[in-house]
Design a protein around this motif. Sequence first.
Motif, mmCIF file in Angstrom:
data_model
loop_
_atom_site.group_PDB
_atom_site.id
_atom_site.type_symbol
_atom_site.label_atom_id
_atom_site.label_comp_id
_atom_site.label_asym_id
_atom_site.label_seq_id
_atom_site.Cartn_x
_atom_site.Cartn_y
_atom_site.Cartn_z
ATOM 1 N N PRO A 93 10.291 -18.659 -13.376
ATOM 2 C CA PRO A 93 11.513 -19.360 -13.775
ATOM 3 C C PRO A 93 11.158 -20.637 -14.519
ATOM 4 O O PRO A 93 10.244 -21.354 -14.136
ATOM 5 C CB PRO A 93 12.197 -19.690 -12.447
ATOM 6 C CG PRO A 93 11.490 -18.927 -11.405
ATOM 7 C CD PRO A 93 10.148 -18.572 -11.938
ATOM 8 N N THR A 115 18.489 -20.461 -14.922
ATOM 9 C CA THR A 115 18.523 -21.256 -13.699
ATOM 10 C C THR A 115 19.738 -22.175 -13.735
ATOM 11 O O THR A 115 19.847 -23.050 -14.567
ATOM 12 C CB THR A 115 17.235 -22.081 -13.561
ATOM 13 O OG1 THR A 115 17.026 -22.789 -14.783
ATOM 14 C CG2 THR A 115 16.044 -21.193 -13.296
ATOM 15 N N ASP A 127 14.341 -16.425 -9.629
ATOM 16 C CA ASP A 127 13.186 -16.203 -8.755
ATOM 17 C C ASP A 127 13.019 -14.721 -8.449
ATOM 18 O O ASP A 127 11.909 -14.190 -8.467
ATOM 19 C CB ASP A 127 13.344 -16.990 -7.453
ATOM 20 C CG ASP A 127 13.305 -18.490 -7.669
ATOM 21 O OD1 ASP A 127 12.560 -18.936 -8.569
ATOM 22 O OD2 ASP A 127 14.026 -19.202 -6.960
ATOM 23 N N SER A 130 11.719 -12.916 -11.687
ATOM 24 C CA SER A 130 10.323 -13.239 -11.996
ATOM 25 C C SER A 130 9.366 -12.601 -10.990
ATOM 26 O O SER A 130 8.309 -12.097 -11.362
ATOM 27 C CB SER A 130 10.115 -14.749 -12.062
ATOM 28 O OG SER A 130 10.422 -15.358 -10.833
ATOM 29 N N THR A 131 9.749 -12.561 -9.721
ATOM 30 C CA THR A 131 8.911 -11.911 -8.711
ATOM 31 C C THR A 131 8.832 -10.404 -8.957
ATOM 32 O O THR A 131 7.747 -9.813 -8.886
ATOM 33 C CB THR A 131 9.469 -12.181 -7.299
ATOM 34 O OG1 THR A 131 9.492 -13.591 -7.086
ATOM 35 C CG2 THR A 131 8.631 -11.516 -6.241
#
Length: 148
Positions: A93, A115, A127, A130-131
């Motif tokens: 992020p 965000t 989050d 991106s994970t």
Amino acid sequence: MRTWRPHRLVRWFHTALAVCGLVAGAALVALAATADEGAGQLYGMAGVVIVCSAYLLLLAFNRRVSLTDSEVVVRNLATDRHIPLAEVASAAPGHGAVEIRRTDGSRTRVMAVGTYHWLAPGLSRADEVSTAVSTAAGQMRERGAPAR
């Protein structure tokens, strides 16, 4: 395949602003049609308001990121970018968007899951995205898929 779009509340907010802008643009056009002087300026203002409203609708409905078994598909307003997972070095992020870094050093911003922590905590799924992208890219590298 998994797809993320802007949060529903963000889409509703952009849509509500766009509808208000379209109504205001239509009112300016009607006012310009009946005006004796300054009609050109009113038409110009109506044009700007209507274009801004169209941009808000694009923001509301034309952004997404999809994760497949072999690639990440990023749609930012008008174009799709297909990024093979083997070419993803990292995803994290950033300010206003998730940033995907590729193995060649280039970067791609994912605007769909920006965000929004300053606006409303909990609306951002940056989050999570991106994970998921980093995990899928790591699994692809473990399988030994050649980079293009």
